[in-house]
Design a protein around this motif. Structure first.
Motif, PDB file in Angstrom:
ATOM      1  N   CYS G  21     -16.653  71.234  36.159  1.00 38.22           N
ATOM      2  CA  CYS G  21     -15.667  71.427  35.095  1.00 38.22           C
ATOM      3  C   CYS G  21     -14.648  70.287  35.140  1.00 38.22           C
ATOM      4  O   CYS G  21     -13.947  70.112  36.137  1.00 38.22           O
ATOM      5  CB  CYS G  21     -14.953  72.761  35.241  1.00 38.22           C
ATOM      6  N   LYS G  23     -11.950  70.005  33.730  1.00 38.29           N
ATOM      7  CA  LYS G  23     -10.572  70.495  33.683  1.00 38.29           C
ATOM      8  C   LYS G  23     -10.207  71.300  34.913  1.00 38.29           C
ATOM      9  O   LYS G  23      -9.066  71.772  35.043  1.00 38.29           O
ATOM     10  CB  LYS G  23     -10.369  71.364  32.431  1.00 38.29           C
ATOM     11  N   ILE G  25     -10.750  74.233  35.746  1.00 34.71           N
ATOM     12  CA  ILE G  25     -10.164  75.546  35.412  1.00 34.71           C
ATOM     13  C   ILE G  25     -11.066  76.699  35.821  1.00 34.71           C
ATOM     14  O   ILE G  25     -10.811  77.851  35.500  1.00 34.71           O
ATOM     15  CB  ILE G  25      -9.861  75.651  33.892  1.00 34.71           C
ATOM     16  N   LEU G  48      -6.813  75.059  28.604  1.00 27.61           N
ATOM     17  CA  LEU G  48      -7.192  73.693  28.954  1.00 27.61           C
ATOM     18  C   LEU G  48      -8.639  73.367  28.590  1.00 27.61           C
ATOM     19  O   LEU G  48      -9.051  72.219  28.584  1.00 27.61           O
ATOM     20  CB  LEU G  48      -6.976  73.454  30.449  1.00 27.61           C
ATOM     21  N   CYS G  49      -9.410  74.395  28.347  1.00 29.31           N
ATOM     22  CA  CYS G  49     -10.851  74.195  28.116  1.00 29.31           C
ATOM     23  C   CYS G  49     -11.098  73.351  26.880  1.00 29.31           C
ATOM     24  O   CYS G  49     -10.504  73.566  25.835  1.00 29.31           O
ATOM     25  CB  CYS G  49     -11.542  75.548  27.969  1.00 29.31           C
ATOM     26  N   ASN G  50     -12.001  72.378  27.026  1.00 29.24           N
ATOM     27  CA  ASN G  50     -12.312  71.512  25.903  1.00 29.24           C
ATOM     28  C   ASN G  50     -13.705  71.783  25.324  1.00 29.24           C
ATOM     29  O   ASN G  50     -14.250  70.982  24.586  1.00 29.24           O
ATOM     30  CB  ASN G  50     -12.189  70.042  26.309  1.00 29.24           C
TER      31      ASN G  50
END
Ligand code: TPP
Ligand code: TPP
Ligand code: SF4
Ligand code: SF4
Ligand code: SF4
Ligand code: SF4
Ligand code: SF4
Ligand code: SF4
Ligand code: MG
Ligand code: MG
Lengths: 347, 178, 68, 246, 246, 347, 68, 178
Positions: G21, G23, G25, G48-50
């Motif tokens: 990941c 990010k 997260i 924060l996830c894209n």
């Protein structure tokens, strides 16, 4: 026509369109005939890299819904045992031909009947059976092959043609009769690609839970019981008034017929029960013969294999004797006659 | 009528084909027949042989034990099968390469220099045809006509040019026993 | 001087030696037959032989022994 | 909001039995997505091996076989010959494909059999608990090479992609690795290319995937991913080994 | 006068059963002479195949086995492991080595098994009367490819030397031909090199010999020699495919 | 110690220095133990590429004069059938272990006894036999392995250890007794390299002439007769006054023992004959038991295989019943007891 | 905005998604256990996830559904 | 004395080792023992279990039908083996991940949150040790000392640092049933 060719042609007549095999004497005319004929009828002949591959190609083609055959001779049949066991468990129909040669080991290429145990008791692992036909002439070999395809599809049990090398190599006239079709259940279990209109195919022989595997074995057993009840075939020859009952199959039975005739000339009342299916074995018929016959003789080209099934059928009611030659030797009517004379004297 | 033949020799001498031609001729003449090789031709050298039965009744055992005739194309075949000829039967020997003589006195023995004759015809492969000519003529089991039909069939189109040679060899053998 | 000793009974009349002999002195017999029914190889003119052993190396059946 | 990732419809709802972190699951996903994306779900036939993937027939929602150990290429041959228009693939481990089934894979390639082999190379026998595979690395400890694989005793790892690439009948052969997302994406492209080559009738195709086996390597999943990258790739270089154009 | 050529003492007096002009006999001679010249007669163990050379155990005057079809490399492995100081060789046809025994030869090579395979490639199954071999040429007619080998149906000839050379454990691999005396001399050198590499413990060694089969090619021996040269060598290029130095 | 480990260690104690095998559950501890121990004792462990290769490596090593073993489980044993037939014909001694799992097919990995026919009737082609030991405990497994090596060398007949998966997987204490050595004939037939002081080795199983092959088969038969006369082993349990004789082998026999004890508590006089060798089968002992016993029951983890040998031995003198479960299921003492109660009522 | 839907019962706690990941997260639960006895993965900060799907591509067990 | 145990759970939860430790402890204490897994660990997931018998007399059948105790590390094991516990016997449940409750009333049921405790100790692999501690303490089939000898042996030198952790887990389990 050579027995091997008749077997191959009969398969084609029975709708077999896929053949996977590996060369071995004395059955080479089967793949060779297939190589010639399959392209003509729109079928596929493929020489596999080995017997192991061949039987697994059979697994693949049968699982895909096709009528398919493979053939070999003794050592090659041994190599197929794992595959046969898989096919039996996955309940895939197919026809396997064993043109027996002498063994064990590389042995010789002369005819023998020493793979009887392997064929009828299960050469592979686990509890399974094959429907085993043992033709005694080229004509019957052709007939058996056709029937084998029908029976195998019907029960989803692989069928084996157990023929000694003589049947394969012999030339006799043969007439291809129209196949006796059975009402076949649809092959809806086959892998063909799945469009969602039926449950997807899962051709498989692993069942990791005992309950499941046990149920599979019991299911197979039920089918085998049905086959035993319905598919047993044999011929009786001069059994009406026989004192001595000979049991013999394949080419051996023809030699025995000569011996029976000669025996009759000498006043010995011999008769023959010839199993056409060796599994299921005509045990009932033999058991019935114990009422009238005083002795039984099993004649085989082996050191004594089918004789056990004769003993099991006779079940101690009468003496069971054995006449056998092996290693590629062929019994003579004289040998059999001698045994009959000995028995007659003893009676 | 039942006639039992054993045709024997080295692998490659055409003993199996010889037997097949007799079988095929028998079929043409509406007789019951069987042809059984002692082995499929897996091995060269050694002795190959076949059992042929031509009969007016259905054939019982395809195995020949008391032969009406034996054709021996080489020495080992003579050694092995001389004893199999039934009393009064016929024994045909390829005397070109079999040095020994037959021992039996109760049978008819034909010494045929078949290999030499074949080589004279320019093709040692027709040795078997010389023997066949002698055998068919001496026994009259089948007719020459039936045999020739078989030869034509076996040679097929690609080898049709060999028919005449085969017939010549057959006739040469026939002449020797007439 | 060289000598080629031929075991006629071992010869299968294949003719392979014939094609490799540089002196072309090996030919298959036109009259003889050995016990196996083959026309065996023969030397036409031994004096030409140079003992090169080509025949022996090409022969699959050990028909030749060669001396020099 | 739109769904940007979900399970392929070529995967059933049966939970995978694989160990935590075992990349067999990733390989399954890749194969399933390629089938779906090529629109071949209704025409696909898969052959599961004997190995940890023995139950693959439960996981792919298409017609499936479970083959005898090593014989998947022969089974695939039987199936493909009957249904030449179908997409037929095997899914095999290194024990299955490179050891007991070596003859079957070589000859499927030699025949130019129009099938695709998905070859899971994890350098070990997973299912039977960690024996040496033909692909086990020199020095790697397994239950049947407890002192580490010794080349004097049992040779060096076999490189199937290189070997099968020498065979005329092979049409597309690539080795990929599943150790990170970038390589996983590459692996998927390789599978799609192989499937396409199969469907174009070019011949035998294979994608060799370097996989992990945390359980039998005696590592955590995360460690195993690192080990794969560090140790396997040098011995099994990634890349396309055969690509027949035409 | 001195004897400049006579039968090797590693050959028995049993006459070969091979057909007239069959180069199996030449291959036997070469192997026997190499054993004799290396002084290994008392240490040599040979493994005969199933194929026309099935009776090779009668012809070599050394300890011999007759192995099951294709399994000579496995039998040789068993023998060599028990007697590591001996010279162990297999003698195998193309059906034996390249078809049914493909797995065994690949893995003998992969293990770096210190044996030598004498590989008789005659592009056909001789013993069983002329069926297609994996080495049969495109278009070649055999009893199981009566219309000529069709690559669409059953692939192209397999080149074992090239394939096995990709394997780390192989130490010496050369392809030679027996169609004339010069090449026969070369073949003998190759066998000697292979034997020497075996004895030096370098690994698996093989000499592939192009052979004829006049009987099943349907030719006279002389024609077959010509055919071999013209047709086989282009498909099976001669040369050294692997030579491990050290 | 686990049964599998005990089997491996016993082989080493018996002088086995070569092991060739291929992994398969539930016998993996055998090759794994060998992998660890062989280097320690100067022997060789080699993982073969397949079961087919493994059995042929055994052929090679045995032919070279070594004591050698291989092991597998049901599907793998099927693959070895050709090789076993070769070994039998070439008269090479060796020990083969089958830790049976459920079949047919891939089946399950739970224990079964469904490879009995394959083991005792010959799963491979041709007329041959193996000496087949069927241990019922870890201790006996170890003992049998040692004896198997001695007997196999002595007769030059391959020996098979036929153990259900439970024997292989079970842990029980085991004590390695010193091996009972036989006076062994020299292995002068072995391929070792030949210096001319003895006839050269020709390890072989091809005999192209019928006379020769037949003589080989007869020779084997003679040896088999000798083995049948000398090597049959069995255990009797509470047979002195038994009315009902149960026949069972392997782990099943232990369950039966529990059942017999319970039956006795209920006043049913049951007893057990436990074959330790299943070939040769203790037929004579069973035949003798027909004099006193009123009924026989074969108990197996199969759909009915050994029961045929019991029937052959009883030969119709008394009824023979069958209790079997298969597919990885294990019979319970209760099942057996129920059958005994049924019989008792019927008597 | 992106959303990661996690099937906790399907998770085997291997941690492979965690390492890929971008990010960072994703973390394994320190308190929870699913029915299989594994500590399942959790999202620390969904915002924060894209939606890069790295986690889903690396996860061997189809734990993730990702929306954007 | 004869004591029969079934230890069951997912493959990987250490149920087989748990059984082996009991067996080994029994051997140390000079009892007759047998240990039999329901299968070799060919498959992960699914339910693995083993049958253990510790007895003062030689062990007859190694198969456990009427268990003195069952240890269920997961839900499926409880479903499968609850009925196998003999009346008055003991049932140990890993309540951390088994949601269901035992149904039987004629047996002693111990709910042990073993997984949670193991995780608390920082290593979920010692779940089986917690259960073992509970089982040994509640049944007194063997002593803790014998178990510890076994643990030391199984961990070997390379993992000797884990002995303390295992003992801690064992003791935690023991405490719950004391
Ligand atoms: C004939 C046969 N031999 C052996 C086995 C046992 N077996 C099952 S899986 C396996 C190997 C698995 O290894 P691999 O193919 O590398 O797959 P993985 O489990 O590593 O994915 C073996 C040897 C079997 N089932 N059948
Ligand atoms: C298991 C098994 N399969 C098949 C055969 C039959 N067979 C004997 S030799 C042979 C092939 C021979 O060809 P090759 O290896 O090329 O040797 P060649 O005769 O050409 O020298 C075959 C298929 C056999 N004996 N055993
Ligand atoms: S040695 Fe040379 S020259 Fe003399 S015959 Fe032979 S090939 Fe001809
Ligand atoms: S090569 Fe040998 S066998 Fe052939 S013709 Fe010459 S001498 Fe005779
Ligand atoms: S054993 Fe290895 S390969 Fe098999 S599922 Fe577990 S991690 Fe994956
Ligand atoms: S069949 Fe062919 S390979 Fe065999 S001996 Fe004859 S010519 Fe040689
Ligand atoms: S989609 Fe990308 S950013 Fe979002 S959780 Fe997964 S890996 Fe992390
Ligand atoms: S990769 Fe999948 S199974 Fe592994 S921790 Fe992440 S979500 Fe769970
Ligand atoms: Mg693997
Ligand atoms: Mg060949």
């Amino acid at each position: 026509m050579k027995g091997n060719e008749a077997i191959a042609e009969a398969a084609i007549k029975a709708g077999c369109r896929y053949f996977f095999g590996y060369p071995i004497t004395p059955q080479n005319q089967i793949p060779e005939h297939m190589a010639k004929r399959m392209p003509e009828v729109g079928g596929t002949f493929l020489q596999a890299e080995s017997e192991v591959a061949a039987i697994n190609m059979v697994y693949g083609a049968s699982g895909a819904g096709a009528r398919v055959m493979t053939s070999s001779s003794s050592p090659g049949i041994s190599l197929k045992q794992e595959g046969i066991s898989y096919i039996a468990c996955a309940m895939l129909p197919c026809v396997i031909v064993n043109i027996m040669r002498s063994g064990p080991g590389l042995g010789g290429i002369l005819p023998a009947q020493a793979d009887y145990f392997q064929a009828v008791k299960g050469g592979g692992h686990g509890d399974y059976r094959l429907i085993v036909y043992a033709p005694a002439s080229v004509q019957e070999a052709a007939d058996c092959v056709m029937e084998a395809f029908e029976a195998s599809d019907y029960y989803r049990v692989p069928a084996l043609i157990l023929a000694d090398g003589m049947i394969g190599q012999m030339m006799e006239p043969v007439e291809f009769k129209p196949i006796t079709k059975r009402k076949q259940p649809p092959k809806d279990w086959a892998a063909t690609g799945n469009d969602g209109t039926k449950p997807r195919a899962q051709i498989n022989s692993i069942h990791i839970e005992a309950e499941k595997m046990s149920a599979v074995c019991k299911g197979l057993q039920c089918v085998y019981d049905k086959i035993a009840a319905k598919e047993t075939q044999y011929e009786e020859f001069m059994m009406d008034d026989a004192d001595i009952c000979i049991v013999a199959y394949g080419t051996t039975s023809r030699i025995v017929k000569n011996a029976v005739k000669k025996a009759r000339e000498l006043g010995i009342k011999a008769g023959l029960i010839r199993p056409i299916t060796v599994w299921p074995f005509p045990s009932e018929m033999i058991a019935k013969a114990t009422e009238k016959c005083k002795a039984f003789v099993a004649v085989e080209m082996s050191t004594g294999q089918m004789v056990e099934d004769v003993r099991l059928a006779v079940n101690g009611a009468k003496p069971v004797l054995f006449v056998g030659v092996t290693g590629g030797m062929v019994p003579t009517p004289e040998m059999v006659l001698e045994e009959l004379q000995d028995i007659e004297e003893g009676m | 009528m039942i006639n039992k033949l054993i045709s024997a020799g080295f692998g490659g001498q055409g003993v199996l084909l010889l037997g097949q031609l007799v079988t095929y001729a028998g079929m043409i003449e509406d007789k019951h027949v069987s042809w059984m090789p002692s082995y499929g031709p897996e091995m060269r050298g050694g002795t190959a042989n076949c059992n042929v039965i031509v009969s007016s009744d259905p054939v019982g055992s395809p195995v020949v034990t008391n032969a009406d005739a034996v054709i021996a194309l080489n020495g080992p075949s003579l050694d092995k099968f001389e004893k199999t000829v039934k009393p009064g039967g016929k024994l045909f020997i390829n005397s070109s390469i079999v040095e020994k003589k037959a021992k039996r006195k109760d049978i008819d023995v034909y010494n045929i220099p078949a290999s030499e004759m074949a080589i004279k015809f320019g093709n040692s492969k027709v040795t078997n045809m010389v023997m066949l000519g002698a055998y068919v003529t001496a026994t009259a089991v089948v007719t020459k006509d039936s045999i020739m039909i078989g030869i034509k069939k076996f040679l097929g189109k690609s080898k049709a040019h060999l028919i005449a040679l085969n017939e010549k060899a057959f006739d040469a053998g026939a002449k020797l026993v007439r | 001087m060289a000598r080629v000793i031929i075991d006629k009974e071992a010869c299968k009349g294949c003719g392979l030696c014939e094609i490799v002999c540089p002196k072309k002195i090996l030919v298959l017999s036109e009259s003889e037959l050995n016990k196996k029914g083959y026309s065996p190889i023969e030397v036409t003119d031994m004096s030409l032989c140079n003992a090169c052993c080509s025949c022996a190396k090409m022969c699959p059946d050990f028909v030749f022994v060669i001396e020099k | 909001m739109a769904v940007v990732f979900k399970k392929s419809n070529v995967i059933t709802d049966v939970p995978f039995h694989y160990c935590p972190g075992c990349t067999h699951g990733i390989a399954h996903r890749i194969v399933a997505e390629c089938i779906e994306e090529l629109g071949m779900k209704e025409k696909a036939i898969g052959i599961a091996p004997v190995g940890c993937a023995v139950f693959a027939y439960k996981y792919f929602d298409i017609d499936m076989y479970e083959a005898a150990h090593g014989r998947a290429p022969a089974v695939a041959t039987g199936a493909k010959r009957v249904h030449p228009e179908n997409l037929v693939f095997t899914y095999q481990g290194d024990g299955d494909l490179a050891s007991i089934g070596a003859a079957e894979i070589v000859h499927a390639a030699a025949r130019g059999e129009k099938i695709t082999a998905i070859f899971i190379n994890n350098a070990i026998y997973g299912m039977t608990n960690g024996q040496m595979a033909p692909t086990t690395l020199i020095g790697q400890k397994t239950t049947t090479s407890p002192l580490g694989r010794d080349p004097e005793l049992c040779g060096s790892p076999i490189r199937m992609s290189e070997m099968l690439a020498t065979i005329d009948g092979s049409a597309y052969i690539e080795r990929v690795s599943l150790h990170d997302v970038r390589h996983i994406n590459k692996a998927k492209k390789a599978v799609k290319k192989a499937f396409e080559a199969q469907l174009a009738g070019k011949g035998f195709t294979m994608v060799e995937m370097l996989n992990n086996c945390p359980t039998n390597w005696g590592m955590t999943p995360v460690e195993s991913i690192e080990w794969m990258k560090e140790n396997m790739i040098p011995v099994f270089p990634l890349g396309v080994y055969k690509e027949v154009q035409e």
